[in-house]
Design an enzyme around this catalytic site. Structure first.
Site, mmCIF file in Angstrom:
data_model
loop_
_atom_site.group_PDB
_atom_site.id
_atom_site.type_symbol
_atom_site.label_atom_id
_atom_site.label_comp_id
_atom_site.label_asym_id
_atom_site.label_seq_id
_atom_site.Cartn_x
_atom_site.Cartn_y
_atom_site.Cartn_z
ATOM 1 N N TYR A 105 10.830 -29.532 5.889
ATOM 2 C CA TYR A 105 9.032 -30.821 6.581
ATOM 3 C C TYR A 105 9.759 -31.903 6.815
ATOM 4 O O TYR A 105 8.617 -32.623 7.499
ATOM 5 C CB TYR A 105 8.570 -31.188 5.279
ATOM 6 C CG TYR A 105 7.421 -29.272 5.046
ATOM 7 C CD1 TYR A 105 7.841 -27.744 6.055
ATOM 8 C CD2 TYR A 105 6.598 -28.789 4.271
ATOM 9 C CE1 TYR A 105 7.694 -26.608 5.425
ATOM 10 C CE2 TYR A 105 6.201 -27.767 4.011
ATOM 11 C CZ TYR A 105 6.662 -26.615 4.690
ATOM 12 O OH TYR A 105 6.307 -25.323 4.485
ATOM 13 N N LYS A 157 17.976 -18.255 0.240
ATOM 14 C CA LYS A 157 18.022 -17.793 1.337
ATOM 15 C C LYS A 157 20.198 -18.060 1.195
ATOM 16 O O LYS A 157 20.286 -18.081 2.891
ATOM 17 C CB LYS A 157 18.029 -17.807 3.127
ATOM 18 C CG LYS A 157 17.831 -16.834 3.210
ATOM 19 C CD LYS A 157 17.420 -15.341 2.800
ATOM 20 C CE LYS A 157 17.619 -14.628 4.140
ATOM 21 N NZ LYS A 157 17.310 -13.127 3.860
ATOM 22 N N ASP A 177 12.697 -13.472 0.431
ATOM 23 C CA ASP A 177 12.400 -12.126 1.247
ATOM 24 C C ASP A 177 12.255 -11.008 0.350
ATOM 25 O O ASP A 177 11.109 -10.413 -0.155
ATOM 26 C CB ASP A 177 13.276 -11.014 2.156
ATOM 27 C CG ASP A 177 14.889 -11.225 2.064
ATOM 28 O OD1 ASP A 177 15.265 -12.098 0.782
ATOM 29 O OD2 ASP A 177 15.553 -10.938 2.957
ATOM 30 N N ASP A 217 6.187 -23.144 -0.370
ATOM 31 C CA ASP A 217 5.024 -23.094 0.271
ATOM 32 C C ASP A 217 4.698 -21.777 0.521
ATOM 33 O O ASP A 217 3.375 -21.756 0.224
ATOM 34 C CB ASP A 217 4.876 -24.320 0.777
ATOM 35 C CG ASP A 217 3.795 -24.318 1.934
ATOM 36 O OD1 ASP A 217 2.615 -24.248 1.585
ATOM 37 O OD2 ASP A 217 3.527 -25.722 2.576
ATOM 38 N N ASP A 262 0.938 -19.886 -1.515
ATOM 39 C CA ASP A 262 0.013 -18.678 -1.477
ATOM 40 C C ASP A 262 -0.293 -18.144 -1.616
ATOM 41 O O ASP A 262 -1.279 -16.593 -1.516
ATOM 42 C CB ASP A 262 0.091 -19.234 0.341
ATOM 43 C CG ASP A 262 -0.707 -20.720 1.046
ATOM 44 O OD1 ASP A 262 -0.311 -21.997 -0.218
ATOM 45 O OD2 ASP A 262 -0.488 -21.300 1.653
#
Length: 367
Positions: A141, A191, A223, A247, A251
């Site tokens: 970001y 990751k 994942d 982020d 959610d």
């Protein structure tokens, strides 16, 4: 105590849910003998419309001169064609950077009254209480260079993920300190099998863990973490991760506990904290009076806890939300078939009344 706040209603449903959070703050301040000082400023699309800047200088000045910021939401499809630096979301990213808010706390709690609202089986979701600690000022970001270059038909887009050891260490310590007050478990999500940033992340987090021998640290690829979050959500305590992964996973956690409209957040670490619901501006329902204000109201509780250390007042709001839900009050995102949903303002009023009842009961007990 003087509670000096800047209110940034923002876009979409932001003004609707922020209004209810302010009413709850006023009720709590009155019940606990605190004084509220409020100033309201523009951010995002509202600021673009008024001044062609998603974060005007007077908004930054107001935020820096206050003790905490309560934010509604930013974003609107009307500004999708604007250049990156003028999009509503650019104002939010700049605000976080200006205030040095590098640590984003996103609790995801399954209220007992809402166990049947989760898409998961009740036995899976019951008891879920997760704290997601998301690094907020690094990663994709904020990384440079970033661009879209070339001729139409052969353009190339570039984003850069960057993390330094100091940034990883400071967010890690926030997570470990929180874990000490909870169940003393941290899952660090990365990751590391394919990303150098994640390999450094895992190394630094593991090093920090040596200073917290009472906290159990484990690691998981993002994942696998996403899959496990829906398979066994109540096993999670503190989840520590970088900006984009946090982020996404937060959610997902909102869906697990019943609705994104329930999720609050605290962005802290700098001199002034920013508190906002996770749900975003939801332009499709803006102005209809059906938005769930509980995420904004619970963000106000985090504001009292983290910026003012007013634990009793913060707990009063959280308990009031639980009390309103226990009485069967639901907004449209939570209501079950055959039941009448509450309007945004009505749901806020139920929480205000519960705050007054709980505060009065506490006063009687202490008398």
């Amino acid at each position: 105590m003087l509670l000096n706040l800047t209110i940034l209603p923002g876009d979409g449903i932001g003004p609707e849910v922020t209004e209810q959070a302010v009413l709850v703050l006023q009720a709590v301040a009155g019940a606990f003998g605190h004084e509220l000082k409020l100033q309201q400023k523009n951010i995002g699309g509202a600021a673009l419309t008024a001044s062609n800047d998603p974060l005007p200088p007077d908004t930054i000045e107001a935020c820096l001169s206050s003790s905490a910021v309560l934010l509604g939401a930013v974003g609107s499809p009307a500004f999708d064609h604007y250049p990156n630096h003028l999009r509503p979301e650019a104002g939010l990213l700049r605000l976080r950077r200006e205030l040095g808010a590098y640590a984003n706390l996103r609790p995801a709690i399954c209220f007992p009254a809402l166990e049947d609202c989760s898409p998961l089986r009740v036995d899976l979701v019951r008891g879920t209480d997760i704290m997601i600690v998301r690094e907020l000022l690094g990663g994709l970001y904020f990384g440079e260079p970033r661009s879209i270059a070339g001729e139409p038909g052969s353009r190339i887009a570039t984003n850069t993920m960057t993390y330094g050891e100091q940034a990883i260490e400071r967010i890690s310590r926030v997570a470990f300190d929180l874990a000490l007050k909870r169940r003393k478990k941290i899952l660090s999500v990365d990751k590391a099998n394919v990303l150098e940033c994640s390999r450094l992340w895992r190394e630094v987090v593991t090093r920090c863990a040596k200073d917290y021998p009472g906290v159990q640290l484990s690691h998981m690829y993002v994942d696998s973490a996403a899959m496990s979050l829906v398979q066994r959500p109540k096993d999670f305590d503190v989840i520590l991760t970088e900006n984009m992964f946090g982020d996404i996973l937060s959610d997902q956690a909102g869906g697990v506990v019943g609705s994104l409209g329930l999720l609050a957040s605290a962005s802290i670490g700098g001199p002034v904290g920013v508190y906002e619901p996770v749900h975003g501006s939801a332009p499709d329902i803006a102005g209809k009076g059906i938005a769930n204000p509980l995420g904004a109201i619970l963000s106000a509780a985090l504001l009292l806890r983290h910026s003012f250390q007013l634990e009793a007042a913060a707990a009063c709001i959280e308990n009031a939300v639980g009390a309103a839900l226990n009485k069967g009050f639901r907004t449209a995102d939570l209501v079950t078939a055959g039941k009448r949903p509450e309007k945004t303002s009505a749901m806020g009023n139920h929480v205000v009344e519960a705050v007054k009842e709980l505060a009065a009961a506490a006063r009687r007990e202490s008398a």
